[in-house]
Design an enzyme around this catalytic site. Sequence first.
Site, short mmCIF file in Angstrom:
data_model
loop_
_atom_site.label_atom_id
_atom_site.label_comp_id
_atom_site.label_asym_id
_atom_site.label_seq_id
_atom_site.Cartn_x
_atom_site.Cartn_y
_atom_site.Cartn_z
CE LYS A 182 16.70 -8.12 -2.10
NZ LYS A 182 16.19 -8.34 -3.50
CD GLU A 255 5.72 3.51 -0.88
OE1 GLU A 255 4.76 2.94 -1.43
OE2 GLU A 255 6.68 3.99 -1.49
CB CYS A 289 2.50 1.89 -4.06
SG CYS A 289 3.59 0.46 -4.10
CD GLU A 387 -1.06 -2.28 -4.68
OE1 GLU A 387 -0.58 -1.17 -4.97
OE2 GLU A 387 -0.56 -3.04 -3.83
#
Length: 483
Positions: A182, A255, A289, A387
């Site tokens: 997906k 992750e 990331c 972040e």
Amino acid sequence: MQWSSAQAVMAHLAAHSVRHLIDGELVGSESVDGIVNPSTGEVCANSPKASFEQFNEAVSAAVRAQKAWAATTVEDRRERLSAFADVLSEHAEELGALITLEQGRPFALGMGEIQRAATLLNAVIAIDLEDETLRGKGPEKVYVKYRPLGVVGAIAPWNVPIGLAVPKITHALYTGNAVVLKPSPYTPLATLRLGELAQHVFPPGVLNIVGGGNEIGEAMSTHPDIAKISFTGSIPTGRRVMAASAPHLKRLTLELGGNDAAIVRHDADVERIVPQLFAAAFVNSGQVCMAIKRLYVHESLHDRLASLLAEHAAKVVVGDGFDPKTQLGPVQNKAQFESVKAVLREVHAHPDARVLVGGHAREGAGYYIEPTIVAGLAEGTSLVDQETFGPVLPILSFTSDDEAVQRANASNFGLGASVWSEDIRSAEAIARRLVAGSVWINRHVGVDPLVPFGGAKSSGIGHQFGLAGLRDFMQPAAIYVPT
């Protein structure tokens, strides 16, 4: 066809709409999502939104296909995946243009994402999948056989749509699993088109790609016939995936986010490393990331490096990814755009913050944020602790290596880190103390297909790449044989 403008790509999509790949067939849906071009903030195309019935059909097709796929030889699977890599390379321009339209990154970098995915794919399938002998002598031989898990549910993010989807497909299929993938509902176009290109590369049902929103991701996490979830995304969503998967004890590769620290020691060559630091922090407009998110600089170099970084940032061209002059594109979606703007408002309100360059969203259409360098902040602020996932970088001063290590490690994130120094031995000693899944010296960002990649602490569970990454998609079985 020329893929040189958003208008050309939109015209092509209007005439050739993307579809799901389910059991070897391309199918549409009654429901569609409007996909927004982040360079304009306007809908540029429609993408099919899978129903639960279509999702369940994809899982059933994968279950039916998986056993026969697992029974093929490693060489057979390698040949199919190599053909898949060829398809990627042959259609890099088209897929790159779709990424530029829906994700915003410059066209050359969109094509580079496709070519890099093909290169990583070929490197991964060159890794030997062999039984592991643990004891070959004595009264009993012991070896470990690695079997496929079954059906892998893969959930890809919006920041690097193809570059992060293809490794999931590669790891799962090479090890004998079937896949239901997906893509993000923000960036489904290139991935669904990839399914169309792969339609005849694999047997029906081996690879299925369905569009949809969070409800399909939740269904994937709870479906009893999916043995493993491979997810890339935020820590909060990763936790939800893990919780939803718990009743069926699914295997997981997560992750998750990163708030990577880079440590610039007192002996670093500032003039030489400024372009590298900027590239590693602002790659994909900071939406990676493993990008540098916290830059710790020794006090003796802090002001000089901050000034040079600000000068560098001021020269960078921000704009539409189809403009060949553009170096950085927009933030990908409105929600993330608003999140970055909220961080900037907090920065401007902080009495110690010094915005050296940038600091504002651009007026007009699109989700553009100026490349921003901020000095004067410390831990305890959102820009440093969280972040941001946008083109905003804090620079922090430190006095000793021990202090830098302590502050870099004082985070629940642990995806990557780096050390910048002319003294490689000292840099390596620091690198060994940093708690992160990957630590680079004198560079930052990038995976090696032969080296396991994953996060420490809240930045993830499991790995991709290298033999260890492949084995995360398999079930070990110890075999004891009397000699």
